[in-house]
Structure formats: C-alpha cells, structure tokens
Write a protein that holds these residues in place. Sequence first.
Motif, PDB file in Angstrom:
ATOM      1  N   TRP A  91     -10.101  13.455 -48.087  1.00  0.00           N
ATOM      2  CA  TRP A  91     -10.083  13.678 -49.483  1.00  0.00           C
ATOM      3  C   TRP A  91      -9.082  14.838 -50.019  1.00  0.00           C
ATOM      4  O   TRP A  91      -8.499  14.676 -50.895  1.00  0.00           O
ATOM      5  CB  TRP A  91     -11.643  14.179 -49.913  1.00  0.00           C
ATOM      6  CG  TRP A  91     -11.832  14.058 -51.346  1.00  0.00           C
ATOM      7  CD1 TRP A  91     -12.206  12.996 -51.945  1.00  0.00           C
ATOM      8  CD2 TRP A  91     -11.502  15.000 -52.157  1.00  0.00           C
ATOM      9  NE1 TRP A  91     -12.319  13.000 -53.478  1.00  0.00           N
ATOM     10  CE2 TRP A  91     -11.942  14.704 -53.867  1.00  0.00           C
ATOM     11  CE3 TRP A  91     -11.115  16.272 -52.255  1.00  0.00           C
ATOM     12  CZ2 TRP A  91     -11.982  15.307 -54.843  1.00  0.00           C
ATOM     13  CZ3 TRP A  91     -11.024  17.070 -53.501  1.00  0.00           C
ATOM     14  CH2 TRP A  91     -11.460  16.596 -54.505  1.00  0.00           C
ATOM     15  N   ARG A  94      -5.626  13.712 -49.759  1.00  0.00           N
ATOM     16  CA  ARG A  94      -5.225  12.905 -51.197  1.00  0.00           C
ATOM     17  C   ARG A  94      -5.217  13.609 -52.279  1.00  0.00           C
ATOM     18  O   ARG A  94      -4.276  13.264 -53.328  1.00  0.00           O
ATOM     19  CB  ARG A  94      -6.285  11.804 -51.134  1.00  0.00           C
ATOM     20  CG  ARG A  94      -6.071  10.798 -49.976  1.00  0.00           C
ATOM     21  CD  ARG A  94      -7.026   9.605 -49.877  1.00  0.00           C
ATOM     22  NE  ARG A  94      -6.776   8.679 -51.218  1.00  0.00           N
ATOM     23  CZ  ARG A  94      -7.045   7.652 -51.397  1.00  0.00           C
ATOM     24  NH1 ARG A  94      -8.054   7.028 -50.338  1.00  0.00           N
ATOM     25  NH2 ARG A  94      -6.800   6.867 -52.535  1.00  0.00           N
ATOM     26  N   ARG A 260     -20.868   6.333 -51.032  1.00  0.00           N
ATOM     27  CA  ARG A 260     -19.913   6.515 -49.708  1.00  0.00           C
ATOM     28  C   ARG A 260     -20.402   5.963 -48.555  1.00  0.00           C
ATOM     29  O   ARG A 260     -19.805   5.117 -47.588  1.00  0.00           O
ATOM     30  CB  ARG A 260     -19.614   7.929 -49.628  1.00  0.00           C
ATOM     31  CG  ARG A 260     -18.496   8.252 -48.653  1.00  0.00           C
ATOM     32  CD  ARG A 260     -18.099   9.693 -48.729  1.00  0.00           C
ATOM     33  NE  ARG A 260     -19.312  10.546 -48.581  1.00  0.00           N
ATOM     34  CZ  ARG A 260     -19.213  12.035 -48.289  1.00  0.00           C
ATOM     35  NH1 ARG A 260     -18.054  12.492 -48.429  1.00  0.00           N
ATOM     36  NH2 ARG A 260     -20.234  12.692 -48.033  1.00  0.00           N
ATOM     37  N   LEU A 270     -14.758   4.668 -49.398  1.00  0.00           N
ATOM     38  CA  LEU A 270     -14.585   5.062 -50.970  1.00  0.00           C
ATOM     39  C   LEU A 270     -14.103   6.424 -50.789  1.00  0.00           C
ATOM     40  O   LEU A 270     -14.977   7.420 -50.196  1.00  0.00           O
ATOM     41  CB  LEU A 270     -16.134   4.835 -51.465  1.00  0.00           C
ATOM     42  CG  LEU A 270     -16.540   3.571 -51.466  1.00  0.00           C
ATOM     43  CD1 LEU A 270     -17.752   3.589 -52.358  1.00  0.00           C
ATOM     44  CD2 LEU A 270     -15.760   2.713 -52.223  1.00  0.00           C
ATOM     45  N   PRO A 271     -12.866   6.973 -51.507  1.00  0.00           N
ATOM     46  CA  PRO A 271     -12.685   8.185 -51.308  1.00  0.00           C
ATOM     47  C   PRO A 271     -13.369   9.025 -52.197  1.00  0.00           C
ATOM     48  O   PRO A 271     -12.999   9.842 -53.446  1.00  0.00           O
ATOM     49  CB  PRO A 271     -11.202   8.302 -51.639  1.00  0.00           C
ATOM     50  CG  PRO A 271     -11.118   7.161 -52.606  1.00  0.00           C
ATOM     51  CD  PRO A 271     -12.150   6.013 -52.228  1.00  0.00           C
ATOM     52  N   LEU A 272     -14.720   9.171 -51.914  1.00  0.00           N
ATOM     53  CA  LEU A 272     -15.410  10.128 -52.753  1.00  0.00           C
ATOM     54  C   LEU A 272     -15.850  11.570 -52.087  1.00  0.00           C
ATOM     55  O   LEU A 272     -16.159  11.684 -50.706  1.00  0.00           O
ATOM     56  CB  LEU A 272     -16.845   9.380 -53.196  1.00  0.00           C
ATOM     57  CG  LEU A 272     -16.755   8.157 -53.977  1.00  0.00           C
ATOM     58  CD1 LEU A 272     -18.091   7.565 -54.002  1.00  0.00           C
ATOM     59  CD2 LEU A 272     -16.161   8.462 -55.164  1.00  0.00           C
ATOM     60  N   THR A 361     -13.516  11.573 -57.177  1.00  0.00           N
ATOM     61  CA  THR A 361     -12.085  10.778 -56.296  1.00  0.00           C
ATOM     62  C   THR A 361     -11.054  12.051 -56.361  1.00  0.00           C
ATOM     63  O   THR A 361     -11.034  13.024 -57.026  1.00  0.00           O
ATOM     64  CB  THR A 361     -11.768   9.750 -56.962  1.00  0.00           C
ATOM     65  OG1 THR A 361     -11.299   9.820 -58.324  1.00  0.00           O
ATOM     66  CG2 THR A 361     -12.789   8.562 -57.046  1.00  0.00           C
ATOM     67  N   ASP A 363      -8.058  11.877 -57.395  1.00  0.00           N
ATOM     68  CA  ASP A 363      -7.194  11.957 -58.639  1.00  0.00           C
ATOM     69  C   ASP A 363      -8.017  11.910 -59.859  1.00  0.00           C
ATOM     70  O   ASP A 363      -7.636  11.762 -60.972  1.00  0.00           O
ATOM     71  CB  ASP A 363      -6.231  10.840 -58.492  1.00  0.00           C
ATOM     72  CG  ASP A 363      -7.121   9.401 -58.682  1.00  0.00           C
ATOM     73  OD1 ASP A 363      -8.189   9.080 -58.612  1.00  0.00           O
ATOM     74  OD2 ASP A 363      -6.177   8.247 -58.755  1.00  0.00           O
ATOM     75  N   SER A 364      -9.487  11.796 -59.838  1.00  0.00           N
ATOM     76  CA  SER A 364     -10.244  12.145 -60.853  1.00  0.00           C
ATOM     77  C   SER A 364     -10.415  10.732 -61.684  1.00  0.00           C
ATOM     78  O   SER A 364     -11.201  10.735 -62.731  1.00  0.00           O
ATOM     79  CB  SER A 364      -9.959  13.208 -61.983  1.00  0.00           C
ATOM     80  OG  SER A 364     -10.011  14.541 -61.223  1.00  0.00           O
ATOM     81  N   ILE A 367     -13.779   4.731 -59.893  1.00  0.00           N
ATOM     82  CA  ILE A 367     -13.393   3.468 -58.975  1.00  0.00           C
ATOM     83  C   ILE A 367     -14.429   2.389 -59.859  1.00  0.00           C
ATOM     84  O   ILE A 367     -15.509   2.452 -59.499  1.00  0.00           O
ATOM     85  CB  ILE A 367     -13.542   3.566 -57.397  1.00  0.00           C
ATOM     86  CG1 ILE A 367     -12.730   4.536 -56.974  1.00  0.00           C
ATOM     87  CG2 ILE A 367     -13.408   2.270 -57.003  1.00  0.00           C
ATOM     88  CD1 ILE A 367     -13.230   4.884 -55.680  1.00  0.00           C
ATOM     89  N   GLY A 381     -17.524   7.380 -58.850  1.00  0.00           N
ATOM     90  CA  GLY A 381     -16.517   8.344 -58.905  1.00  0.00           C
ATOM     91  C   GLY A 381     -16.192   8.866 -60.093  1.00  0.00           C
ATOM     92  O   GLY A 381     -15.124   9.489 -60.215  1.00  0.00           O
ATOM     93  N   LEU A 415     -10.111  -0.093 -56.835  1.00  0.00           N
ATOM     94  CA  LEU A 415     -10.409   0.267 -55.478  1.00  0.00           C
ATOM     95  C   LEU A 415      -9.081  -0.051 -54.666  1.00  0.00           C
ATOM     96  O   LEU A 415      -8.504  -1.017 -54.763  1.00  0.00           O
ATOM     97  CB  LEU A 415     -11.282  -0.481 -54.559  1.00  0.00           C
ATOM     98  CG  LEU A 415     -11.504  -0.197 -53.110  1.00  0.00           C
ATOM     99  CD1 LEU A 415     -11.880   1.244 -52.924  1.00  0.00           C
ATOM    100  CD2 LEU A 415     -12.546  -1.257 -52.529  1.00  0.00           C
TER     101      LEU A 415
END
Length: 416
Positions: A91, A94, A260, A270-272, A361, A363-364, A367, A381, A415
Amino acid sequence: MNAMQEAIVIGGGVIGLTSAWWLLDAGYSVTLLERDAVGMAASYRNGGQLSYRYVAPLADAGVPLKALQWLFQEHGPLRFKPELDLRQWRWLARFLANCNGAANARTTATLLELGELSRRAMGELGSVVPPLAFGWRDAGKMVVYRSPSAFAAAVARPDADDSRQVLSSAECVAMEPALAAAQPLLAGGIFNQGEAVADCYAFCAALSQQLAAHPRFKGTVRADVHRIVSDGAARIKGLDTSAGPLAADHYVLAAGIDSRDLAAAIGLYLPLYPLKGYSLTAPIRAGDCAPAVSITDFERKVLYARIGDSLRVAAMVDMVGADTTLDPRRVASLTRQVRQTMPQAADYDHMTAWAGLRPATPDSAPIIGATPYRNLWLNVGQGPLGFTFACGSAKLLAGAMRGAPPPFDWRGLALR
C-alpha cells in the motif's frame, strides 16, 4: 433488469446502508448482512463533515517529506508502526507512486464529480430521511491556515466556481468567534458555503428504519461472513456465515476494511489499508462559544463540527494496522490541541474519545463497481470521506449493476 433479483449487501455501515437503499430504488430485493448493530464501526463517531468540495487526495507532491516531519512532531497528525505484513508495504509503495501533481489532479477531478453527485443524492434522500433526524446543518466550511506560505498557496490555487471567501485572521474570527483564542496563530482562512455537518451514526440509524419499512427489503442478518464461496470460475455461489449459508443473485461487498480479507480469499486484491483516526465528542453548555461553522485546521489536520448539542473533533492518521484501541497519548495530544485552539467551545471535562479504522486506497479514490466475478460488486475504500461520498457511491453502484449510463467518467473508481 427484467425479473426482480435479490442482492445481499455485506456491511452495515454508512456505505452498506446507502448501497442497500439505492439498490431497492433500482428494483432489487435486498438483504443486509452485518455482524454488529448498523453504523457501529467507522461510521459511529467520525468527523461529521460533509465536505463535497474539499476532496483532495492524501497523496500529493511534497507529502512524503511532510510525513517525515510529522513523525517527529509531538502533536503531529501521523503515526507509523512498521508491520510484518506485506499489505502495508505494498500500500505504501502505491501511495508513494501517487505522490505527484499529475496523479493528484486526476484523482481530485474524479472525486469532485463524486462529491457533487453525493451532494445531490443526499438531497434526494431528504423526503425519506428528514435532515433533522440526523442533525444535518448547512454550516459552511472554513479552512484555517497557520503558515503564511500554506495560506498563500491555497489562495493561489484556482477555484472552480469562484464561490470561496478569502479571509484574514481577523475576518476568520469575525465570522467564527470560537477562533478568537487562536487568532494570533492564524495567517488566514478560506470559507465555502454548501458544505454541511451531520451525525453519521444518526443517519445510519434513520436510514436503517426506512430500509426496514421498504416492501422489498428482506431484513438485516446479524452474522459474521466466514467466506465468500465461488464456483471456481466467474460467479459467486453464496456466503458461508455464522447464521448459516446465504445465497442471492448478486453480492455487494461494502464491509470496510474487512472487505480486504473477504476478497483475498477468492483471489481479489483490494488495495485497502486501515487508517486509524480519533474523534472527541464534548457536550456544549449554555454559554459555551462553540463554532457554528465547520472548521478544518489545515496544518494540524484537525476537524471541528458542531453536531446538535455536541462538539465533534476528529483528527490523526495512525498507520498501526487493524488496531482500534485508544492510545492515551494520542487522545491527550488531541485534547491539548483542542483546548488551546478553542478553550471555551465545550465542556472538555466530560469529553469522550473514540477511534475507528478508515479503509483507504493509495490514491484516495474509492473502488466502486464490477469485479471479475460477474455477480460480485464493490463499494469500498472511501477512507475519511465515507459519509461525504456514501450517497453518490451507492447511486453509482446501483446504476452500474443495472447497466445505466454513468453520470461522469468514473473509470478512476474501477477495480484495477
């Protein structure tokens, strides 16, 4: 959609409840699945601000350096505890990749569209859930700046509709007397109409009552989801829960940070990450000088909102894993800041503290929408803007599920 189809919404916070409502509005029959009472996790005592225009992502150019500085500040808004968990580092990697102006501008544009959709969608609910039922108030929002350079940069930033008011420190206090003690520390502020405050938990409770009265609502199941069961191909067969197996035509995953692990078990990453935040709630007595305006202290990242007869203060980003325990040092630090900034705003001797996990996420951008499983959908997210984005996110989700044309280009919310 031809014959009526059934959807199960996993998660009974503000995101799950609004998802359920807009799916009912779209013609689905709906079951809500929640382990606890509705609205008791991240929705319970969040900041209460509905900031439809202040949606800038956390990731931006210069943020990594600021984050390092915050880590060494006694009252800094950020705490970080390294974990032996690859998800934390993935995370962070990213997040750092999104810390540039171009990525920030792209995401901000999408979130502004989502914010405006959410504002309109919240207005649509007014005939169903009266605003007074959850303390909704069109307070307007003032962002105050302590640093002259930060204030100058904010003033120089273009304003999309030229609706803001740029204020000197004296003008900030004239508009909001609760800031009088802080005036010598302020460089200035920016005020916008149209931003609101409300009680997110009361909203959840009121909407839950309306769901229960809807003829297509099949009820709330109080249970844990042990796992999502797939057919090994591209379809979800059902849910294995503590209340037994459950099945429907469609499944919506809106379970906050728990989404997640549920998704990972069926091969979806899931990028959480759970960003832990704190809030303080203090009763307002007769004679207290509580703020009428919603206020954000920009440098300290502290939010102030008057909700009914209480002052709600929210702050801090702790990257410490899925830990909701109250850190007494963080509570004491926030309490000191609040007493210094607004010493006469509320009865701080009877203040209560709370901490919750905001599923964010890198990038805020939340999803929302489809997954590789044709009957599994996501609404996750939203991070610290869950209350702000809830109604718009739910409306987007329901539209996607019934194949309606999107109201704006929301590919940045898919997603990836």
